[in-house]
Design a protein around this motif. Sequence first.
Motif, PDB file in Angstrom:
ATOM      1  N   ALA A 106     -30.741 -58.190 -62.014  1.00 40.80           N
ATOM      2  CA  ALA A 106     -29.530 -59.006 -61.912  1.00 40.80           C
ATOM      3  C   ALA A 106     -28.422 -58.474 -62.809  1.00 40.80           C
ATOM      4  O   ALA A 106     -27.245 -58.428 -62.407  1.00 40.80           O
ATOM      5  N   LEU A 107     -28.781 -58.062 -64.021  1.00 39.08           N
ATOM      6  CA  LEU A 107     -27.781 -57.484 -64.928  1.00 39.08           C
ATOM      7  C   LEU A 107     -27.186 -56.212 -64.336  1.00 39.08           C
ATOM      8  O   LEU A 107     -25.970 -55.980 -64.410  1.00 39.08           O
ATOM      9  N   THR A 108     -28.030 -55.393 -63.713  1.00 37.26           N
ATOM     10  CA  THR A 108     -27.559 -54.166 -63.065  1.00 37.26           C
ATOM     11  C   THR A 108     -26.598 -54.492 -61.929  1.00 37.26           C
ATOM     12  O   THR A 108     -25.572 -53.824 -61.758  1.00 37.26           O
ATOM     13  N   HIS A 109     -26.922 -55.517 -61.140  1.00 36.16           N
ATOM     14  CA  HIS A 109     -26.019 -55.932 -60.058  1.00 36.16           C
ATOM     15  C   HIS A 109     -24.632 -56.256 -60.613  1.00 36.16           C
ATOM     16  O   HIS A 109     -23.609 -55.856 -60.050  1.00 36.16           O
ATOM     17  N   ALA A 110     -24.613 -57.018 -61.707  1.00 39.36           N
ATOM     18  CA  ALA A 110     -23.331 -57.435 -62.275  1.00 39.36           C
ATOM     19  C   ALA A 110     -22.534 -56.243 -62.803  1.00 39.36           C
ATOM     20  O   ALA A 110     -21.329 -56.116 -62.540  1.00 39.36           O
ATOM     21  N   ILE A 111     -23.200 -55.368 -63.543  1.00 42.18           N
ATOM     22  CA  ILE A 111     -22.514 -54.202 -64.110  1.00 42.18           C
ATOM     23  C   ILE A 111     -22.004 -53.289 -62.999  1.00 42.18           C
ATOM     24  O   ILE A 111     -20.838 -52.856 -63.001  1.00 42.18           O
ATOM     25  N   GLU A 112     -22.861 -52.994 -62.035  1.00 36.55           N
ATOM     26  CA  GLU A 112     -22.452 -52.061 -60.970  1.00 36.55           C
ATOM     27  C   GLU A 112     -21.346 -52.660 -60.100  1.00 36.55           C
ATOM     28  O   GLU A 112     -20.462 -51.926 -59.632  1.00 36.55           O
ATOM     29  N   ALA A 113     -21.386 -53.963 -59.854  1.00 36.83           N
ATOM     30  CA  ALA A 113     -20.314 -54.587 -59.081  1.00 36.83           C
ATOM     31  C   ALA A 113     -18.981 -54.468 -59.820  1.00 36.83           C
ATOM     32  O   ALA A 113     -17.933 -54.224 -59.211  1.00 36.83           O
TER      33      ALA A 113
END
Length: 385
Positions: free
Chosen positions: A194-201
């Motif tokens: 989930a953290l990766t989703h937020a950063i990459e978005a």
Amino acid sequence: MSTQVILPRVMQIGAGASEQVPAVLESLGCSRPLIITDKMMVELGYAGIIQSRLAEHNLSAEVFDDTVPEPTVASIRAGVERVRSGSYDCIIALGGGSPIDSAKAIGILGKFGGEMRDYKFPRIVNQAGLPIIAIPTTAGTGSEVTRFTIITDETNDEKMLCVGIGFMPIAALVDFTLTLSLPSRITADTGIDALTHAIEAYVSRKASPYSDSQALSAMRLISPNLRRAYKNGADQEAREAMMLGSTLAGVAFSNASVALVHGMSRPIGAAFHVPHGLSNAMLLPAVTEFSIPAAEERYADCARAMGVAQQSDSTELANQKLLDELHALNDELQVPTPETFGIDRSEFFDLMPTMAEQALQSGSPGNNPKVPTAEEIVQLYERLW
């Protein structure tokens, strides 16, 4: 320039949201649901609870629980056969990202036929399949609010990315109480996902003011609560923050797309059966370091939103703190390297060129602030070992 935002028609968020299944079905005009889940959800009693709740309203639901952790063409085919043998008018997708991703694919193939490969990116699937009511039980994938699904072709170990409005659930019931029983390993892996989703978005070339607002909010929720949920699964405040953060991150990347971490992660998962969140975690520090020079201010914003850098910190200092935090997070959450996970070294190195090509073909690396060559992706894989 305008931004198109795609969301479920109905979203119910908070403790007890999953209990609203009967009311949601009624609002959608559906009465013959098939519950698509996995055997763990059946064993834990979650599928039975949904059935009981429906029975109180004179509704019944059969269960298909043969989904697998990383959905394959074969597992989807079995679900499609089940849908076609019944007279279902909707699907209740119960579980983590894999059951929900499975339900999305089954909903399209069950209605329109064909093979899963027919629907892979760059095709955009906008036809509406069977309506899906998604009930997530992990705080990680955000699949309940995304227009994506990922299915592995087991004949060549390719993780096929499928994209389009047709894969968006019609309803999402986001109930953090369903995550209270998650073991620490799954909590860690899905949380970093989930953290990766937020950063990459947020750093994506397709980012917009709308997706930025969701991504930054997600980071503010996830970063201070991931360790808490990992160390104490009964911490309801942390669990609630993680669940909402996961959903917001899902909204962000569904509308801004993911980037290089996900592009490189999928081939590792397909070839070596590494859980998706775990392979993301392996990659996140190295890919972030590779990408920072092309989006220094954006990554510094991430560090500040996560609470690891002060507003007064320089961009350079904020980014160094971000990298330090990502490494520390992997250490504390006991994220293995490919070697310590048990992958064979020669096989991993031999497959690097193929994995690099598969990563590029997925399209995700093209959204990265620094778009890599195949050779640079191979070098990043080497760093992971």
